[in-house]
Design an enzyme around this catalytic site. Structure first.
Site, PDB file in Angstrom:
ATOM      1  N   ASP A  82     110.681   5.081  83.206  1.00 14.84           N
ATOM      2  CA  ASP A  82     109.779   4.947  84.344  1.00 14.84           C
ATOM      3  C   ASP A  82     110.598   4.715  85.616  1.00 14.84           C
ATOM      4  OD1 ASP A  82     107.271   4.645  85.665  1.00 14.84           O
ATOM      5  OD2 ASP A  82     107.518   2.473  85.583  1.00 14.84           O
ATOM      6  N   LYS A  99     120.084  -0.550  76.879  1.00 14.72           N
ATOM      7  CA  LYS A  99     120.842  -1.770  77.189  1.00 14.72           C
ATOM      8  C   LYS A  99     121.296  -2.351  75.859  1.00 14.72           C
ATOM      9  CE  LYS A  99     121.065  -4.134  80.554  1.00 14.72           C
ATOM     10  NZ  LYS A  99     122.277  -4.425  81.374  1.00 14.72           N
ATOM     11  N   ASP A 144     111.762   7.673  88.752  1.00 12.79           N
ATOM     12  CA  ASP A 144     111.436   7.523  90.179  1.00 12.79           C
ATOM     13  C   ASP A 144     112.708   7.643  91.013  1.00 12.79           C
ATOM     14  OD1 ASP A 144     108.719   7.123  89.763  1.00 12.79           O
ATOM     15  OD2 ASP A 144     108.617   5.412  91.127  1.00 12.79           O
ATOM     16  N   TYR A 156     105.759  -1.012  76.865  1.00 12.64           N
ATOM     17  CA  TYR A 156     104.431  -0.662  77.371  1.00 12.64           C
ATOM     18  C   TYR A 156     103.342  -0.948  76.339  1.00 12.64           C
ATOM     19  CZ  TYR A 156     105.416   1.773  81.767  1.00 12.64           C
ATOM     20  OH  TYR A 156     105.751   2.084  83.059  1.00 12.64           O
ATOM     21  N   ASP A 162     121.556   0.316  83.425  1.00 15.90           N
ATOM     22  CA  ASP A 162     121.867  -0.123  84.795  1.00 15.90           C
ATOM     23  C   ASP A 162     123.028   0.698  85.371  1.00 15.90           C
ATOM     24  OD1 ASP A 162     123.574  -1.322  82.943  1.00 15.90           O
ATOM     25  OD2 ASP A 162     123.783  -3.189  84.064  1.00 15.90           O
TER      26      ASP A 162
HETATM   27  C1  IPM Z   1     104.297   6.857  85.732  1.00 12.44           C
HETATM   28  C2  IPM Z   1     103.465   5.747  86.302  1.00 12.44           C
HETATM   29  C3  IPM Z   1     102.677   5.105  85.168  1.00 12.44           C
HETATM   30  C4  IPM Z   1     103.664   4.448  84.245  1.00 12.44           C
HETATM   31  C5  IPM Z   1     101.576   4.119  85.602  1.00 12.44           C
HETATM   32  C6  IPM Z   1     100.601   4.736  86.574  1.00 12.44           C
HETATM   33  C7  IPM Z   1     100.827   3.562  84.412  1.00 12.44           C
HETATM   34  O1  IPM Z   1     104.263   4.855  86.997  1.00 12.44           O
HETATM   35  O2  IPM Z   1     103.716   7.760  85.102  1.00 12.44           O
HETATM   36  O3  IPM Z   1     105.508   6.836  85.928  1.00 12.44           O
HETATM   37  O4  IPM Z   1     104.113   3.313  84.495  1.00 12.44           O
HETATM   38  O5  IPM Z   1     104.006   5.075  83.243  1.00 12.44           O
HETATM   39 MG    MG Z   2     106.289   5.486  87.227  1.00  8.42          MG
END
Ligand code: IPM
Ligand code: MG
Length: 368
Positions: free
Chosen positions: A249, A192, A253, A142, A225
């Site tokens: 990230d 990884k 999710d 990032y 993975d």
């Molecule tokens: C998160 C989001 C952020 C990230 C974006 C909005 C920059 O996806 O907080 O998970 O990628 O970190």
């Molecule tokens: Mg995210």
């Protein structure tokens, strides 16, 4: 002594409407529990761009640095898609994380009993699930340099750099070990190491720290993975997971969706301790700005309300009050109230954002 301070940054999309419900909750704790916070509000993301031509002003950055805690709603939206990368709403959020040095991002994935049937996985796979993903938040691909889009041999090349120093790995691993110690005592580190040198170093540093300082924590390593695969196969094998910025990230999710809805999950981003001994901290729901439903009163305010519960626990040392708020959320879900994102095959009573907030307040009233 002055009251602890909380800076609220509602941001874009559904941010302002879910934050309005959090403000009701904050007022309730002031009224019913005598918890006084100095709450102030400011702009971030597209909202700040609209007002000031930048996704985060220096003045707001300074207020965030000075606050005992920051609570952020969400940033971004289609209106800002064509903005230059350097001023996109997301840059405001990334600047806060980076300049406050919030390196440990705690993302719990907890399955609420009343929602177990709502998951895309079978009930017995997710019921009772309670895992914590610790995502490194201020380094890795990032932020690594060099980055950019350059022209080489008459074609464009997109460049990002995955880069981790030993100390960056060790400090986030330490946060994860400490959490594991206070939970079920198990930590799984994901990288990884089979393809990336940064992953090889990651694994070594975590292993060394574990052997030297946390022999009581059961440490394992997994390729990220395979970790994704195991998370969907049998998520309850995990207690705490520690991983880098990008894998974190993605995996967070994935873990969030196991629980039924992204609209339920809070997060805390913690840095080094301040003078008062509490960590520098920003709290945010895991969900985004959901522009498709913004302004319609449909959004689920629970993730943002639970983010405030995390602030009570980690920044204001009010763990029992955090428990009270989490119990109220559970009770409301058990009673069958559902925002649109939670309307599954099993039905429920459909409610909007404000009704959900009011129902949580009513449960809080019963708790005193
Ligand atoms: C998160 C989001 C952020 C990230 C974006 C909005 C920059 O996806 O907080 O998970 O990628 O970190
Ligand atoms: Mg995210």
């Amino acid at each position: 002594m002055s009251n602890p301070s909380l800076l609220i940054l509602p941001g874009d999309g559904i941010g302002p409407e879910v934050m309005a419900e959090v403000r009701k909750v904050i007022d309730w704790f002031g009224r019913a529990r005598g918890i006084r916070l100095d709450v102030s509000e400011d702009l971030v993301g597209g909202a700040a761009w609209d007002a000031h031509g930048t996704p985060l002003t220096d003045a707001t950055m300074a207020r965030a640095q000075a606050a005992d805690a920051v609570l952020l709603g969400a940033v971004g939206g289609p209106k800002y898609d064509d903005l230059d990368f350097s001023v996109k709403p997301e840059r405001g959020l990334l600047r806060l994380r980076k300049e406050m040095d919030l390196y440990a991002n705690l993302r719990p994935a907890q399955c609420f009993e009343a929602l177990a049937d709502f998951s895309s996985l079978k009930r017995d796979v997710v019921a009772g699930l309670d895992i914590m993903i610790v995502r490194e938040l201020t380094s890795g691909v990032y932020f690594g340099e060099p980055r950019g889009i350059v022209t080489e041999n008459n074609e464009r090349v997109g460049i990002n750099t995955q880069r981790y120093t030993e100390s960056e790995i060790a400090r986030v691993a330490r946060s994860a070990f400490e959490l594991a110690r206070r939970r079920q005592g198990r930590l799984c580190s994901m990288e990884k190491a089979n393809v990336m040198e940064s992953g090889v170093l990651w694994r070594q540093v975590v292993q060394e720290l574990g052997e030297a300082e946390y022999p009581d924590v059961e440490l394992s390593h997994m390729y990220a993975d395979a970790g994704a695969m195991q998370l969907t196969r049998w998520p309850k094998q995990f207690d705490v997971i520690v991983t880098d910025n990008l894998f974190g990230d993605l995996l967070s999710d994935l873990a969030a969706m196991l629980t039924g809805s992204l609209g339920m999950l809070p997060s805390a981003s913690l840095g080094a301790p301040m003078a008062n001994g509490r960590p520098k901290a920003m709290y945010e729901p895991v969900h985004g700005s959901a522009p498709d439903i913004a302004g319609q009163g449909k959004a689920n305010p629970i993730a943002c309300i639970l983010s405030f519960a995390m602030a009570l626990r980690y920044s204001f040392d009010l763990g029992a009050e955090a428990d009270r708020l989490e119990a109220a959320v559970n009770a409301v879900l058990a009673s069958g109230l559902r925002t649109a994102d939670l309307m599954g095959p099993e039905g429920g009573t459909p409610v909007g954002t404000a009704e959900m907030g009011d129902a949580i307040l009513a449960e809080l009233d019963k708790s005193t």
